[in-house]
Design a protein around this motif. Structure first.
Motif, short mmCIF file in Angstrom:
data_model
loop_
_atom_site.label_atom_id
_atom_site.label_comp_id
_atom_site.label_asym_id
_atom_site.label_seq_id
_atom_site.Cartn_x
_atom_site.Cartn_y
_atom_site.Cartn_z
N LEU A 35 0.82 -1.21 0.00
CA LEU A 35 0.00 0.00 0.00
C LEU A 35 0.86 1.26 0.00
CD1 LEU A 35 -2.34 -1.25 2.87
CD2 LEU A 35 -2.86 -1.28 0.42
N ALA A 36 0.54 2.19 -0.89
CA ALA A 36 1.16 3.51 -0.91
C ALA A 36 0.03 4.53 -0.83
CB ALA A 36 1.97 3.72 -2.19
N PHE A 37 0.19 5.51 0.04
CA PHE A 37 -0.88 6.47 0.30
C PHE A 37 -0.59 7.83 -0.31
CE2 PHE A 37 -0.75 3.60 4.02
CZ PHE A 37 -1.94 2.94 3.78
N ALA A 59 -7.68 8.29 5.57
CA ALA A 59 -8.83 7.93 4.73
C ALA A 59 -8.84 6.42 4.51
CB ALA A 59 -8.77 8.67 3.39
N TYR A 60 -7.70 5.85 4.19
CA TYR A 60 -7.62 4.41 3.95
C TYR A 60 -8.01 3.62 5.20
CZ TYR A 60 -6.03 -0.13 2.48
OH TYR A 60 -6.00 -1.47 2.16
N ASP A 61 -7.64 4.12 6.37
CA ASP A 61 -7.99 3.43 7.61
C ASP A 61 -9.50 3.34 7.81
OD1 ASP A 61 -5.32 2.98 8.12
OD2 ASP A 61 -5.15 4.60 9.61
N LYS A 62 -10.24 4.32 7.31
CA LYS A 62 -11.71 4.25 7.38
C LYS A 62 -12.21 3.07 6.53
CE LYS A 62 -12.47 9.15 8.24
NZ LYS A 62 -12.96 8.96 9.60
N LEU A 81 -0.22 -6.38 9.64
CA LEU A 81 -0.43 -4.98 9.27
C LEU A 81 0.84 -4.27 9.70
CD1 LEU A 81 -2.18 -2.72 8.17
CD2 LEU A 81 -3.15 -2.45 10.46
N ASN A 82 1.73 -4.04 8.73
CA ASN A 82 3.06 -3.53 9.03
C ASN A 82 3.33 -2.22 8.32
OD1 ASN A 82 3.43 -5.98 10.35
ND2 ASN A 82 4.60 -6.89 8.70
N THR A 83 4.04 -1.34 9.00
CA THR A 83 4.55 -0.13 8.39
C THR A 83 5.88 -0.48 7.73
OG1 THR A 83 3.56 1.23 10.11
CG2 THR A 83 5.34 2.22 8.86
N ALA A 99 -0.05 -5.27 4.29
CA ALA A 99 -1.10 -5.93 5.06
C ALA A 99 -1.38 -7.28 4.42
CB ALA A 99 -2.37 -5.09 5.09
N THR A 100 -1.55 -8.29 5.25
CA THR A 100 -1.88 -9.62 4.74
C THR A 100 -3.19 -10.05 5.37
OG1 THR A 100 0.46 -10.15 4.58
CG2 THR A 100 -1.09 -12.00 4.48
#
Length: 146
Positions: A35-37, A59-62, A81-83, A99-100
């Protein structure tokens, strides 16, 4: 062999969905999401959050909260769920998170993406996500090693 659900957009193409339906449907499957935001979320002008100036990850977290509930409802779960701190091999990023998600079978994923509640949450995903790659993988190990 894994399938990639990404070409030039954040939606799987008709061909990619057809390929997904053609693989052995019995799971479990792990969908690995890179994921790239966006720096700032881009909601449609008529959306109530259009002028909120949320960062893309917020926004993505919503979307993520709704998606996770939908996954759990179908017998799946969040595996990781990793940074992303650093890319040391490769140059396809930059990615912000990995994220898996585990789905019990392909039908669970397909049912989820057709669900109206899930569909309504896509506005948040689309507003916050700059780019993504989703790899459909099949676990090779039945239990952790070690």
């Amino acid at each position: 062999m894994s399938e990639t659900l990404h070409v030039d957009s954040i939606e799987p193409s008709a061909e990619q969905l057809k390929a997904l339906q053609a693989i052995d449907p019995e799971g479990p499957f792990h969908f690995v999401n890179f994921l790239a935001f966006k720096d700032e979320a881009e909601y449609p002008a008529e959306h109530k959050l259009a002028k909120a100036k949320l960062c893309g990850s917020d926004a993505y977290d919503k979307y993520g909260a709704v998606a996770l509930a939908q996954i759990i409802q179908r017998g799946g779960r969040l595996i990781t769920l990793n940074t992303v701190d650093l890319e040391v091999i490769g140059s396809s990023g930059p990615w912000h998170r990995v994220a898996t998600m585990e789905y019990p079978n392909i039908a669970a994923f397909l049912d989820m993406i057709a669900d109206p509640v899930y569909q309504q949450a896509l506005v948040h995903r689309d507003a916050g996500l700059k780019d993504t790659i989703v790899l459909v993988t099949r676990p090779q190990l039945k239990a952790p090693i070690g």
